[in-house]
Scaffold this active site. Structure first.
Site, PDB file in Angstrom:
ATOM      1  N   GLU A 157       0.818  -1.251   0.033  1.00 33.39           N
ATOM      2  CA  GLU A 157       0.029  -0.069   0.023  1.00 33.39           C
ATOM      3  C   GLU A 157       0.732   1.003  -0.019  1.00 33.39           C
ATOM      4  O   GLU A 157       2.045   1.273   0.619  1.00 33.39           O
ATOM      5  CB  GLU A 157      -0.750  -0.019   1.368  1.00 33.39           C
ATOM      6  CG  GLU A 157      -1.778  -1.158   1.648  1.00 33.39           C
ATOM      7  CD  GLU A 157      -2.344  -1.178   2.896  1.00 33.39           C
ATOM      8  OE1 GLU A 157      -1.853  -0.279   3.928  1.00 33.39           O
ATOM      9  OE2 GLU A 157      -3.204  -1.714   3.140  1.00 33.39           O
ATOM     10  N   LYS A 159       2.210   4.557   1.226  1.00 36.66           N
ATOM     11  CA  LYS A 159       2.511   4.859   2.736  1.00 36.66           C
ATOM     12  C   LYS A 159       2.313   6.554   2.747  1.00 36.66           C
ATOM     13  O   LYS A 159       3.038   7.351   2.208  1.00 36.66           O
ATOM     14  CB  LYS A 159       3.955   4.685   3.280  1.00 36.66           C
ATOM     15  CG  LYS A 159       4.255   5.206   4.500  1.00 36.66           C
ATOM     16  CD  LYS A 159       5.308   4.365   5.360  1.00 36.66           C
ATOM     17  CE  LYS A 159       5.985   5.232   6.397  1.00 36.66           C
ATOM     18  NZ  LYS A 159       5.242   6.131   7.355  1.00 36.66           N
ATOM     19  N   ASP A 161       2.209  10.200   4.406  1.00 36.19           N
ATOM     20  CA  ASP A 161       2.823  10.809   5.347  1.00 36.19           C
ATOM     21  C   ASP A 161       1.618  11.796   6.152  1.00 36.19           C
ATOM     22  O   ASP A 161       1.356  12.869   5.434  1.00 36.19           O
ATOM     23  CB  ASP A 161       3.836  11.588   4.663  1.00 36.19           C
ATOM     24  CG  ASP A 161       5.077  12.063   5.778  1.00 36.19           C
ATOM     25  OD1 ASP A 161       4.818  11.600   7.051  1.00 36.19           O
ATOM     26  OD2 ASP A 161       5.640  13.080   5.665  1.00 36.19           O
ATOM     27  N   TYR A 269      -6.397   1.695   6.859  1.00 40.94           N
ATOM     28  CA  TYR A 269      -5.619   0.623   6.291  1.00 40.94           C
ATOM     29  C   TYR A 269      -5.356  -0.558   7.417  1.00 40.94           C
ATOM     30  O   TYR A 269      -4.632  -1.505   6.853  1.00 40.94           O
ATOM     31  CB  TYR A 269      -4.365   1.195   5.754  1.00 40.94           C
ATOM     32  CG  TYR A 269      -3.698   2.448   7.072  1.00 40.94           C
ATOM     33  CD1 TYR A 269      -3.349   1.825   8.169  1.00 40.94           C
ATOM     34  CD2 TYR A 269      -3.345   3.427   6.598  1.00 40.94           C
ATOM     35  CE1 TYR A 269      -2.724   2.586   9.097  1.00 40.94           C
ATOM     36  CE2 TYR A 269      -2.581   4.404   7.486  1.00 40.94           C
ATOM     37  CZ  TYR A 269      -2.085   3.804   8.844  1.00 40.94           C
ATOM     38  OH  TYR A 269      -1.695   4.534   9.415  1.00 40.94           O
ATOM     39  N   LYS A 357      10.812   3.330   2.892  1.00 44.12           N
ATOM     40  CA  LYS A 357      10.922   4.841   2.792  1.00 44.12           C
ATOM     41  C   LYS A 357      11.398   5.281   1.614  1.00 44.12           C
ATOM     42  O   LYS A 357      12.694   4.621   1.391  1.00 44.12           O
ATOM     43  CB  LYS A 357      10.910   5.182   3.975  1.00 44.12           C
ATOM     44  CG  LYS A 357       9.950   5.275   5.093  1.00 44.12           C
ATOM     45  CD  LYS A 357      10.359   5.889   6.502  1.00 44.12           C
ATOM     46  CE  LYS A 357      10.147   7.325   6.595  1.00 44.12           C
ATOM     47  NZ  LYS A 357      10.199   7.565   7.914  1.00 44.12           N
ATOM     48  N   CYS A 451       9.112  49.238   1.159  1.00 45.63           N
ATOM     49  CA  CYS A 451       8.569  48.064   0.314  1.00 45.63           C
ATOM     50  C   CYS A 451       9.389  48.012  -0.949  1.00 45.63           C
ATOM     51  O   CYS A 451       9.652  49.414  -1.599  1.00 45.63           O
ATOM     52  CB  CYS A 451       6.967  48.400  -0.181  1.00 45.63           C
ATOM     53  SG  CYS A 451       6.499  47.340  -1.374  1.00 45.63           S
ATOM     54  N   CYS A 454       6.838  49.603  -3.856  1.00 47.93           N
ATOM     55  CA  CYS A 454       6.241  50.999  -3.908  1.00 47.93           C
ATOM     56  C   CYS A 454       7.230  51.918  -3.072  1.00 47.93           C
ATOM     57  O   CYS A 454       6.693  53.304  -3.325  1.00 47.93           O
ATOM     58  CB  CYS A 454       4.710  51.045  -3.622  1.00 47.93           C
ATOM     59  SG  CYS A 454       4.391  50.695  -1.896  1.00 47.93           S
ATOM     60  N   CYS A 469       4.163  45.833   4.012  1.00 50.90           N
ATOM     61  CA  CYS A 469       3.950  47.250   3.096  1.00 50.90           C
ATOM     62  C   CYS A 469       2.501  47.801   3.656  1.00 50.90           C
ATOM     63  O   CYS A 469       1.538  46.925   3.473  1.00 50.90           O
ATOM     64  CB  CYS A 469       4.154  47.009   1.788  1.00 50.90           C
ATOM     65  SG  CYS A 469       3.499  48.437   0.901  1.00 50.90           S
ATOM     66  N   CYS A 474      -0.403  49.941  -3.125  1.00 48.74           N
ATOM     67  CA  CYS A 474       0.814  49.297  -3.633  1.00 48.74           C
ATOM     68  C   CYS A 474       0.841  48.513  -4.734  1.00 48.74           C
ATOM     69  O   CYS A 474      -0.329  47.411  -4.726  1.00 48.74           O
ATOM     70  CB  CYS A 474       1.624  48.457  -2.610  1.00 48.74           C
ATOM     71  SG  CYS A 474       3.045  47.539  -3.169  1.00 48.74           S
TER      72      CYS A 474
HETATM   73  S1  IVH Z   1      -0.199   0.264   9.144  1.00 49.82           S
HETATM   74  C1  IVH Z   1       0.500  -1.751  13.067  1.00 49.82           C
HETATM   75  N1  IVH Z   1      -0.388   0.954   6.764  1.00 49.82           N
HETATM   76  O1  IVH Z   1       3.103   5.141   8.754  1.00 49.82           O
HETATM   77  C2  IVH Z   1       0.781  -1.307  11.712  1.00 49.82           C
HETATM   78  N2  IVH Z   1       0.623   2.419   8.359  1.00 49.82           N
HETATM   79  O2  IVH Z   1       5.805   4.793   9.942  1.00 49.82           O
HETATM   80  C3  IVH Z   1       0.042  -0.228  11.637  1.00 49.82           C
HETATM   81  N3  IVH Z   1       1.112   4.661   7.693  1.00 49.82           N
HETATM   82  O3  IVH Z   1       2.299   4.443  12.317  1.00 49.82           O
HETATM   83  C4  IVH Z   1       0.187   0.909  10.688  1.00 49.82           C
HETATM   84  N4  IVH Z   1       0.423   4.594   5.585  1.00 49.82           N
HETATM   85  O4  IVH Z   1       0.898   6.259  10.892  1.00 49.82           O
HETATM   86  C5  IVH Z   1      -0.013   1.351   7.917  1.00 49.82           C
HETATM   87  N5  IVH Z   1      -0.833   2.006   4.526  1.00 49.82           N
HETATM   88  C6  IVH Z   1      -0.412   2.152   5.694  1.00 49.82           C
HETATM   89  C7  IVH Z   1       0.246   3.237   6.243  1.00 49.82           C
HETATM   90  C8  IVH Z   1       0.628   3.337   7.621  1.00 49.82           C
HETATM   91  C9  IVH Z   1       1.151   5.382   6.522  1.00 49.82           C
HETATM   92  C10 IVH Z   1       1.832   5.390   8.887  1.00 49.82           C
HETATM   93  C11 IVH Z   1       1.234   4.959  10.259  1.00 49.82           C
HETATM   94  C12 IVH Z   1       2.350   4.188  10.853  1.00 49.82           C
HETATM   95  C13 IVH Z   1       3.427   4.909  10.294  1.00 49.82           C
HETATM   96  C14 IVH Z   1       4.806   4.068  10.356  1.00 49.82           C
END
Ligand code: IVH
Length: 709
Positions: A157, A159, A161, A269, A357, A451, A454, A469, A474
């Site tokens: 999946e 990830k 942020d 997720y 990552k 400024c 102006c 400003c 302006c």
């Molecule tokens: S599973 C017990 N799935 O990444 C496992 N986490 O760096 C629970 N995160 O703590 C997490 N996408 O906040 C999972 N598809 C995904 C995710 C995901 C982002 C975050 C989550 C986790 C952190 C770890």
């Protein structure tokens, strides 16, 4: 890859094995970059190592504070992960010197004052992470050793942020939402989460389980993040460094009305505690969440083995910039949930999942100059003029330095070699200075006292970091204001772009947005490269904007702090602009969606004669200043019809589409259910469209919606 073999033998499964390999391959690991060279040298000196561990613990705790509590990280995720990896390696070497509260075994988030603390029924764990595909191969080997190979698949999946949350549904109703906190206790942020439109208040099923705790991520889509920062900068507020900080900072707001203004979204997720439901596979879990109306990832990969995972990761990486949200890698999970208990957990994370990552995309370049940009509200923003350099696939030449404090904090000088990163892919940022490369010829920078556009005086308002400003006339301010006024989300004047605005202001044809409505055909034709057809088109677009909805007019006025959504809330309460102009701060503040700062800003706006005058002139030019929404709330062509919007529409933003549907008496909800009458789908529509098809709900494109309207 010269170090491939030693990397592969660097098995990171358990701390003990890690330890052996670390010792044996210390020199190579140094080259891989997991542990820094000077620290490896310290490894054979026990007292030095003890000191280094203490130092690392203090450092990591400080960074946890910046990241979690303040939502203002001081170093990149990559650098943070390296500190944690270094500490973990040292602790593995000295198991007798590891205190129980060490940050390698704890998740660093303390409770936030002002929120109720909730104990998680099932701990909320983090994920082990790696930047190295060889470590994924080692992960697979460890999993396969522990569980029978025949029945083993992975899911990959994206990830996101963002911020990890848990969402409790009791008998199908959303009853509690919380942050992860330290993994055992989190903050109760139910009211803040309830403002997220895609989060269903009830699960879309006739047979909900007694209890379902959904684990997921709250995030801010890239587009929303950019416009939020623009609004904040225009209002003289500090900007968020990246979408993650913006999401975290938003969820920490004590006032849900403020959160509702933030463009947050959520994706589920995983699950925590469940009663009355069990999932055999991760795929089944995701399918069920989706069926019940919870947002899930638009794209996941089912991978029969680790080779497929690696291929899928490449695919994900290739499309990483196409997602509407910020991605920092991929999460690989075992699909068969029956092995989860068997594989077990470390102090912080499950052994059946791992995060891969991406290395941050950054580059080194020279900062040639610092220039000043003057914004719509007069704020002076320092901008780094860089030697062009490629980061994350695009060339960067300029990067915002936000304000003077930021320049001081990072100790940036003109002529420095600097690191630039795309802060969350979206905005280029100068993340640090290569101080060791200084030659002594670098020049310090000071903000101007006048400024630069102006020549007007520059001031710093109380409580603000920004310089401004103060000259409303302006030209720089006026240009930005006109851009805002004519923008798609505001008066939507098609064809009135940057190039035309520049000329209109520079030739003094326009001194206020109201002047746009006074320009005749000859004046438009007098602009550079303006043919008859274009002149007629823009004239027509200006005329068409007179009929815009009241909320757009309110938004276009550029009242500090008033975004499109607040403007809609104001329209819902006031029949016309006169009524809004007569409202007192107390009255405004009493409205559900308006906080005290916004109320004061609205009230103050009208105390300025030029602003009242502008409204009078707009009215005289025939601009609509009354609400159509209040005029016929129960009678529109879409009366009693429920819509769900998904994907990107070609011309309208979702807010616009929503406003139009509501103006026609319809209702817009976040999730598809049997009660939905129509699903309006644009590009990249995801699960909602599939669901509409499953339930045989009619789907429309933008043109179809226009027909209905
Ligand atoms: S599973 C017990 N799935 O990444 C496992 N986490 O760096 C629970 N995160 O703590 C997490 N996408 O906040 C999972 N598809 C995904 C995710 C995901 C982002 C975050 C989550 C986790 C952190 C770890």
């Amino acid at each position: 890859m010269p170090f491939a073999s030693c990397q592969r033998s660097f098995d990171w499964r358990t701390k003990q094995v890690h330890l052996l390999d670390l010792r044996r391959h210390a020199r190579h690991i140094l080259l891989i970059g997991t542990v820094r060279s000077d620290k490896i040298k310290a490894m054979n000196n026990p007292s030095k190592e003890r000191r280094r561990m203490e130092e690392l613990r203090t450092l990591i705790r400080q960074h946890n504070q910046h990241y979690y509590q303040d939502a203002q990280p001081a170093i990149s995720d990559r650098d943070y992960d390296s500190l944690v990896a270094e500490l973990a390696a040292l602790e593995a070497e000295h198991p007798g010197q590891v205190p129980t509260g060490t940050p390698t075994r704890e998740i660093g988030e303390a409770p936030t004052p002002g929120f109720r603390t909730v104990a998680h029924r099932v701990p909320m764990m983090s994920l082990a992470n790696t930047y190295d595909t060889d470590e994924l191969v080692a992960f697979d080997a460890r999993v396969r050793k522990q569980v029978p190979a025949a029945m083993l698949h992975y899911m990959l999946e994206p990830k996101i942020d963002g911020v990890a949350v848990t969402l409790r549904y009791e008998r199908g109703r959303f009853t509690l939402g919380a942050t992860r906190g330290d993994g055992r206790n989190g903050d109760d942020i139910t009211r803040n989460l309830a403002t997220i439109q895609t989060l269903p208040a009830t699960l879309d099923t006739d047979h909900p389980p007694a209890l379902l705790e959904v684990r997921g991520e709250v995030f801010m889509p890239k587009a929303g993040f950019v416009s939020l920062n623009e609004r904040r900068a225009a209002a003289g507020q500090s900007v968020f460094a990246n979408p993650r900080n913006a999401a975290a900072g938003s969820l920490k707001q004590l006032d849900p009305a403020v959160v509702a203004e933030r463009p947050l979204d959520v994706i589920g997720y995983a699950v925590g505690d469940c009663e009355g439901i069990e999932f055999q596979t991760h795929q089944e879990l995701l399918d069920t969440l989706q069926q019940w109306g919870l947002p899930v990832h638009p794209r996941v990969w089912h991978c029969p083995d680790m080779d497929d995972v690696l291929i899928a990761l490449q695919e994900l990486q290739a499309m990483r910039h196409d997602f509407p949200f910020e991605l920092d890698g991929g999460v690989i999970k075992l699909n068969e949930r029956k092995w989860y208990e068997e594989l077990g957990y470390t102090a912080k994370s499950p052994r059946w999942a791992v995060a891969y990552k991406y290395e941050p995309e950054r580059a080194e370049t020279t900062l040639n100059a610092i220039t000043i940009q003057v914004g719509r509200t007069g704020i002076l923003t320092p901008v780094a003029e860089l030697e062009p350099v490629t980061v994350a696939g695009s060339t960067i030449q300029r990067a915002t330095l936000h304000n003077e404090d930021e320049i001081r904090r990072k100790d940036i000088m003109i002529g420095d070699r600097v690191w630039v990163e795309k802060a969350g892919e979206v905005i280029p940022a100068v993340v640090g200075v290569c101080k060791e490369k200084r030659t002594g010829r670098e020049q310090p920078f000071a903000m101007p006292s006048q400024c630069p556009v102006c020549g007007g005086p520059v001031t710093r308002r109380e409580g603000e970091v920004a310089l401004r400003c103060e000259n409303r006339q302006c030209p720089a301010q006026l240009k930005q204001w006109l851009r805002h006024f004519a923008a798609r989300g505001a008066m939507d004047i098609d064809g009135l772009g940057e190039v035309l605005i520049e000329q209109l202001v520079d030739r003094e044809l326009v001194q206020s947005p109201a002047d746009l409505y006074q320009l005749d055909r000859w004046q438009w034709l007098s602009l550079d490269r303006m043919g008859e057809k274009s002149a007629d088109n823009v004239l027509q677009a200006v005329a068409a904007s007179k009929a815009r909805d009241l909320w757009r007019v309110i938004f276009a006025l550029g009242i500090p702090h008033v975004g499109a959504r607040s403007a809609q809330a104001l329209e819902a309460h006031y029949p016309d602009l006169d009524a809004l102009m007569a409202a007192t701060p107390t009255e405004l503040e009493a409205l559900e969606d308006i906080g005290p700062i916004m109320a004061q800003a609205i009230y103050s706006f009208w105390t300025v004669a030029a602003n009242r005058d502008l409204v009078a002139r707009l009215k005289a030019a025939g601009i609509n200043t009354t609400s159509r929404r209040q005029a016929r709330p129960d009678t529109g062509p879409l009366h009693e019809k429920t819509f769900v919007l998904t994907g990107t529409l070609p011309n309208w933003t979702r807010d616009e589409a929503r406003a139009r549907i509501e103006a026609a008496g319809g209702k817009v909800t976040g999730s598809v259910s049997r009660k939905t009458d129509y699903v309006v789908a644009g590009d990249n529509a995801g699960s909602k469209l599939d669901k509409a098809r499953d339930l045989n709900i009619p789907t429309l494109d933008e043109a179809g919606l226009q027909d209905l309207l």
